[in-house]
Motif scaffolding. Structure first.
Motif, PDB file in Angstrom:
ATOM      1  N   PHE A  35       0.837  -1.202   0.000  1.00 20.88           N
ATOM      2  CA  PHE A  35       0.000   0.000   0.000  1.00 20.88           C
ATOM      3  C   PHE A  35       0.873   1.254   0.000  1.00 20.88           C
ATOM      4  O   PHE A  35       0.601   2.205  -0.728  1.00 20.88           O
ATOM      5  CB  PHE A  35      -0.929  -0.011   1.224  1.00 20.88           C
ATOM      6  N   LEU A  36       1.937   1.243   0.790  1.00 21.52           N
ATOM      7  CA  LEU A  36       2.836   2.401   0.836  1.00 21.52           C
ATOM      8  C   LEU A  36       3.513   2.619  -0.516  1.00 21.52           C
ATOM      9  O   LEU A  36       3.585   3.754  -0.994  1.00 21.52           O
ATOM     10  CB  LEU A  36       3.892   2.214   1.927  1.00 21.52           C
ATOM     11  N   VAL A  37       4.002   1.551  -1.127  1.00 21.90           N
ATOM     12  CA  VAL A  37       4.693   1.676  -2.413  1.00 21.90           C
ATOM     13  C   VAL A  37       3.748   2.213  -3.486  1.00 21.90           C
ATOM     14  O   VAL A  37       4.150   3.021  -4.316  1.00 21.90           O
ATOM     15  CB  VAL A  37       5.304   0.329  -2.851  1.00 21.90           C
ATOM     16  N   ARG A  38       2.500   1.793  -3.453  1.00 21.25           N
ATOM     17  CA  ARG A  38       1.532   2.218  -4.473  1.00 21.25           C
ATOM     18  C   ARG A  38       0.878   3.550  -4.135  1.00 21.25           C
ATOM     19  O   ARG A  38       0.132   4.085  -4.960  1.00 21.25           O
ATOM     20  CB  ARG A  38       0.467   1.144  -4.674  1.00 21.25           C
ATOM     21  N   SER A  39       1.135   4.097  -2.959  1.00 20.46           N
ATOM     22  CA  SER A  39       0.579   5.401  -2.585  1.00 20.46           C
ATOM     23  C   SER A  39       1.361   6.512  -3.281  1.00 20.46           C
ATOM     24  O   SER A  39       2.564   6.375  -3.498  1.00 20.46           O
ATOM     25  CB  SER A  39       0.645   5.601  -1.072  1.00 20.46           C
ATOM     26  N   PRO A  40       0.684   7.624  -3.601  1.00 11.03           N
ATOM     27  CA  PRO A  40       1.344   8.699  -4.347  1.00 11.03           C
ATOM     28  C   PRO A  40       2.651   9.202  -3.734  1.00 11.03           C
ATOM     29  O   PRO A  40       3.608   9.438  -4.440  1.00 11.03           O
ATOM     30  CB  PRO A  40       0.297   9.806  -4.377  1.00 11.03           C
TER      31      PRO A  40
END
Length: 191
Positions: A35-40
């Protein structure tokens, strides 16, 4: 602390900088890291993370579960001698010394046939392979991002082999189909 390598393509895994598989990383922490990696901004608030990881939990249970997960991650980090997550106030982010296959895929310069093999070795399979994708909101998020990442991989692979020799092009596309089995674009190119 030393660096770590987080693989989110294929079966989620974590490796030390020496290439040692760190097998006790909490499973739910892989979803948090993804989720962190795919967050803006590659970061999220604790509230966002609790709502993402435990969307159907009773009031107050999500933040409590997140605190417990972050405690388990911290215990893991101390025992393994690596740092994966950083907390800054109410915000969680990946440690800047952690490399991920997703970021390498996104940032890599793959537009040459010579790099097609590296690209294929990076993409070990679907995003968060083995994470159930039916029923709950986390699974739906994984499925949505799995499709988007596979599309990015296919587009990148096609660009990388566009001017490759026939043999390299065929073998790269065949290998691409093995790991991105649902890709119609790769199958069409191989014909």
């Amino acid at each position: 602390m030393p660096t770590a390598r987080l693989n989110l393509l294929g079966e989620p895994t974590l490796f030390s900088e020496d290439g040692i598989h760190l097998s006790n990383f909490p499973k739910k922490a892989f979803a948090l890291a993804a989720f962190l990696v795919r967050s803006p901004q590659a970061r999220a608030s604790k509230r966002e993370l609790a709502d993402f990881l435990w969307p159907l939990s009773a009031a107050g249970q999500g933040p409590r579960n997140l605190r417990e997960l972050l405690f388990r991650v911290r215990q893991f980090e101390l025992s393994a001698g690596v740092q994966v997550l950083n907390a800054e106030g109410d915000t969680i982010k990946l440690d800047e010394m952690v490399s991920t296959d997703l970021l390498l895929l996104k940032e890599g310069k793959w537009a040459s046939a010579a790099k097609a093999k590296n690209l294929l070795s990076l993409y070990q399979g679907p995003f968060l392979q083995g994470v159930p994708t039916l029923g709950d909101p986390v699974g739906q998020w994984v499925l949505q991002h799995r499709r988007a990442i596979e599309d990015e991989f296919v587009e990148t692979l096609l660009a990388a082999v566009s001017e490759a020799s026939s043999e390299l092009r065929q073998s790269s596309l065949s290998r691409g189909i093995e790991v991105a089995s649902t890709s119609v674009s790769l199958r069409r190119e191989l014909m």
